[in-house]
Design a protein around this motif. Sequence first.
Motif, PDB file in Angstrom:
ATOM      1  N   UNK A  33       0.992  -1.233   0.110  1.00 59.56           N
ATOM      2  CA  UNK A  33       0.062   0.010   0.041  1.00 59.56           C
ATOM      3  C   UNK A  33       0.859   1.383   0.177  1.00 59.56           C
ATOM      4  N   UNK A  34       1.905   1.213   1.037  1.00 63.63           N
ATOM      5  CA  UNK A  34       2.695   2.520   0.935  1.00 63.63           C
ATOM      6  C   UNK A  34       3.412   2.982  -0.296  1.00 63.63           C
ATOM      7  N   UNK A  35       3.962   1.814  -1.229  1.00 63.22           N
ATOM      8  CA  UNK A  35       4.678   2.028  -2.265  1.00 63.22           C
ATOM      9  C   UNK A  35       3.636   2.537  -3.166  1.00 63.22           C
ATOM     10  N   UNK A  36       2.500   2.380  -3.255  1.00 63.77           N
ATOM     11  CA  UNK A  36       1.571   2.997  -4.540  1.00 63.77           C
ATOM     12  C   UNK A  36       1.351   4.570  -3.892  1.00 63.77           C
ATOM     13  N   UNK A  37       0.940   4.418  -2.522  1.00 60.61           N
ATOM     14  CA  UNK A  37       0.722   6.003  -1.936  1.00 60.61           C
ATOM     15  C   UNK A  37       1.913   6.861  -2.325  1.00 60.61           C
ATOM     16  N   UNK A  38       3.065   6.542  -2.112  1.00 59.81           N
ATOM     17  CA  UNK A  38       4.332   7.253  -2.394  1.00 59.81           C
ATOM     18  C   UNK A  38       4.618   7.771  -3.621  1.00 59.81           C
ATOM     19  N   UNK A  39       3.964   7.091  -4.453  1.00 61.84           N
ATOM     20  CA  UNK A  39       4.364   7.589  -6.022  1.00 61.84           C
ATOM     21  C   UNK A  39       3.161   8.062  -6.741  1.00 61.84           C
ATOM     22  N   UNK A  40       2.208   8.949  -5.876  1.00 63.04           N
ATOM     23  CA  UNK A  40       1.285   9.528  -6.574  1.00 63.04           C
ATOM     24  C   UNK A  40       1.058  10.836  -5.463  1.00 63.04           C
ATOM     25  N   UNK A  41       0.755  12.037  -6.369  1.00 60.12           N
ATOM     26  CA  UNK A  41       0.486  13.092  -5.445  1.00 60.12           C
ATOM     27  C   UNK A  41      -0.162  12.798  -4.378  1.00 60.12           C
ATOM     28  N   UNK A  42      -1.633  12.274  -4.771  1.00 58.42           N
ATOM     29  CA  UNK A  42      -2.540  12.172  -3.799  1.00 58.42           C
ATOM     30  C   UNK A  42      -2.261  11.378  -2.748  1.00 58.42           C
ATOM     31  N   UNK A  43      -1.372  10.558  -2.836  1.00 61.76           N
ATOM     32  CA  UNK A  43      -1.221   9.502  -1.765  1.00 61.76           C
ATOM     33  C   UNK A  43      -0.232  10.143  -0.925  1.00 61.76           C
ATOM     34  N   UNK A  44       1.018  10.802  -1.654  1.00 57.73           N
ATOM     35  CA  UNK A  44       1.885  11.553  -0.690  1.00 57.73           C
ATOM     36  C   UNK A  44       1.043  12.692   0.282  1.00 57.73           C
ATOM     37  N   UNK A  45       0.136  13.326  -0.367  1.00 60.25           N
ATOM     38  CA  UNK A  45      -0.779  14.415   0.612  1.00 60.25           C
ATOM     39  C   UNK A  45      -1.506  13.440   1.574  1.00 60.25           C
ATOM     40  N   UNK A  46      -1.970  12.358   0.999  1.00 62.42           N
ATOM     41  CA  UNK A  46      -2.857  11.810   2.252  1.00 62.42           C
ATOM     42  C   UNK A  46      -1.859  11.706   3.460  1.00 62.42           C
ATOM     43  N   UNK A  47      -0.456  10.921   3.089  1.00 66.20           N
ATOM     44  CA  UNK A  47       0.294  10.560   4.260  1.00 66.20           C
ATOM     45  C   UNK A  47       0.892  11.907   4.992  1.00 66.20           C
ATOM     46  N   UNK A  48       0.977  13.074   4.338  1.00 67.84           N
ATOM     47  CA  UNK A  48       1.316  14.319   5.059  1.00 67.84           C
ATOM     48  C   UNK A  48       0.232  14.816   5.763  1.00 67.84           C
ATOM     49  N   UNK A  49      -1.072  14.597   5.524  1.00 67.67           N
ATOM     50  CA  UNK A  49      -2.042  15.006   6.313  1.00 67.67           C
ATOM     51  C   UNK A  49      -2.297  14.186   7.565  1.00 67.67           C
ATOM     52  N   UNK A  50      -2.020  12.907   7.444  1.00 68.78           N
ATOM     53  CA  UNK A  50      -2.109  11.924   8.609  1.00 68.78           C
ATOM     54  C   UNK A  50      -1.012  12.160   9.392  1.00 68.78           C
ATOM     55  N   UNK A  51       0.232  12.570   8.784  1.00 63.96           N
ATOM     56  CA  UNK A  51       1.243  13.027   9.496  1.00 63.96           C
ATOM     57  C   UNK A  51       1.018  14.154  10.556  1.00 63.96           C
ATOM     58  N   UNK A  52       0.641  15.147  10.118  1.00 67.87           N
ATOM     59  CA  UNK A  52       0.196  16.317  10.750  1.00 67.87           C
ATOM     60  C   UNK A  52      -0.689  16.001  11.814  1.00 67.87           C
ATOM     61  N   UNK A  53      -1.854  15.326  11.582  1.00 69.73           N
ATOM     62  CA  UNK A  53      -2.768  14.877  12.530  1.00 69.73           C
ATOM     63  C   UNK A  53      -2.034  14.051  13.766  1.00 69.73           C
ATOM     64  N   UNK A  54      -1.360  13.048  13.237  1.00 67.61           N
ATOM     65  CA  UNK A  54      -0.763  12.191  14.498  1.00 67.61           C
ATOM     66  C   UNK A  54       0.259  13.055  15.276  1.00 67.61           C
ATOM     67  N   UNK A  55       1.151  14.040  14.625  1.00 68.70           N
ATOM     68  CA  UNK A  55       1.764  14.923  15.480  1.00 68.70           C
ATOM     69  C   UNK A  55       0.930  15.970  16.443  1.00 68.70           C
ATOM     70  N   UNK A  56      -0.146  16.262  15.859  1.00 65.17           N
ATOM     71  CA  UNK A  56      -1.044  16.977  16.683  1.00 65.17           C
ATOM     72  C   UNK A  56      -1.812  16.102  18.048  1.00 65.17           C
ATOM     73  N   UNK A  57      -2.033  14.940  17.666  1.00 61.83           N
ATOM     74  CA  UNK A  57      -2.453  14.142  18.914  1.00 61.83           C
ATOM     75  C   UNK A  57      -1.245  14.146  19.931  1.00 61.83           C
ATOM     76  N   UNK A  58       0.042  13.867  19.333  1.00 61.85           N
ATOM     77  CA  UNK A  58       0.932  13.647  20.202  1.00 61.85           C
ATOM     78  C   UNK A  58       1.280  14.850  21.234  1.00 61.85           C
ATOM     79  N   UNK A  59       1.115  16.327  20.646  1.00 56.75           N
ATOM     80  CA  UNK A  59       1.253  17.413  21.137  1.00 56.75           C
ATOM     81  C   UNK A  59       0.186  17.689  22.145  1.00 56.75           C
ATOM     82  N   UNK A  60      -1.051  17.421  21.799  1.00 53.81           N
ATOM     83  CA  UNK A  60      -2.314  17.543  22.404  1.00 53.81           C
ATOM     84  C   UNK A  60      -2.012  16.732  23.920  1.00 53.81           C
TER      85      UNK A  60
END
Length: 487
Positions: free
Chosen positions: A38-65
């Motif tokens: 799954x990850x290899x498919x996502x990392x090779x598309x703009x939509x996939x990378x943006x999804x990963x970045x969105x979840x990354x920011x969300x996860x960091x927000x949970x940690x800070x919260x």
Amino acid sequence: MRVPSPLPRGLIGACVVAASSLVTSVVPQSSWVASLPVASVLRHSLAGRMTGLAFMVFGLGLMVWAWLAVGREVLSGVRHRLIPLTVAWSVPLLLAPPLFSRDAWSYAAQGALVAEGFDPYAVGPGALTGPVVEAVDPMWMATPAPYGPLPLAYGGLAARLTLDPYVLMLAHRALAVLGIVLIAWAVPRIAVACRVNPPIATWLVVANPVLITHGLGAAHNDVLMLGLACTAFAVALRGHWGTAAVIAGAAAAVKAPGGLVVIAIAAVMSPLAGRAFQRLASLAIAGAISVLTLVTIGELTGVGSGWLGALDVPGLVRSPLSIANLIGMGASGLLDWLGAEDAAVQALQLVRLLGILTALGLIAVLGLRSHIHQAARAVGIAMLAVVLLGPTAHDWYFLWCLPFLAVARPGRRLITALVGVSLILTIAAPLNSSLRGAVVPILVTTSLVLLVVGTLLGHLRTLQPVPEEASKQVPEKVRRKVPATAG
């Protein structure tokens, strides 16, 4: 819906960050991460990378919260098991790809240089071929290593066992784990000596999401440097200043700024302010021991001391976090606009030189004039001066001054500032060099970061730092173990 308590909230956030890194982090093409279904498919598309970045920011927000929620209780006197909590938030990142930075891949390649018989202070990773250099940032392929002999010798030993870049990266992450263990041991002891409540200092430093994500997650060797520097200070406070100076030399053998803890060691050796000759003698003795240790490590490991000539390599990055860089780039741009191209080229170098000289002058004043009650603050300010006035600065460089400022009897304003900076640097971490030139990801990620930061900054108002009262909560039997003389 019931909101999870801080521990599972932070754990969920760390798991989300680890999962997102499989998509957003740069990894060698031959590694197992690059071929995940799954990850290899996502990392090779703009939509996939943006999804990963969105979840990354969300996860960091949970940690800070979660971290802010714990801090609100710690500052109000509620007891928390902060070390187990930090472990729980850190475990999901142990096997994840490096977060926000490609430096760990450079560490792996530099270790391979040592193992292959190259001088890492004369050639860059470009001298190698194969998987070990696949994920190294092209900017650093031809540059020598600006690090001390300790991590390079360690990397060389690891590379003699395997040249698998992912395994080598994990080996360097193990050094970051060691650094965090040293910080977790030293910070409470320094806090007791500084009459600061240890849980407050531990929350500010050890459980800080900047240390967990930038330090452990990115596997930066700055964490080992910081752990050794904090240990040197704690050992000096127990009266073993000679041992402390040796440890300070080991910290400098990781990265040069670690040696600045000698300021605190000298303050322990000659605690009274105003006696410049005595303080100068203490600085000279502690400094000489540290330098001798540094040179000895270089010789014993066979790596040498050629790294001193490569200390300007990080300056190739024109980071806006450095005040010297900001002023220099502004002056250079203005001169270039006026048509003075030669002067524009020299302006940045001149301003950077002035910044370094200013930082050195401030360090000299702090070393000679700070008495023992200001030892921690003096080291913290010295570290901060190197970051802000040096030729370059990265967001994880903030870690250098964090432990020392956190134990320097911080008032409400300083605690709020440390928390605010930690919050911003954690959430904004995905906006790093790996997004270089990617306009759409930069714009979208910036919007997400601003949204999450804006939401979490409101929580700062709920923090009620009470360090003066909290210091009275330090058990008397604990106080007696460490001299309470180093605020």
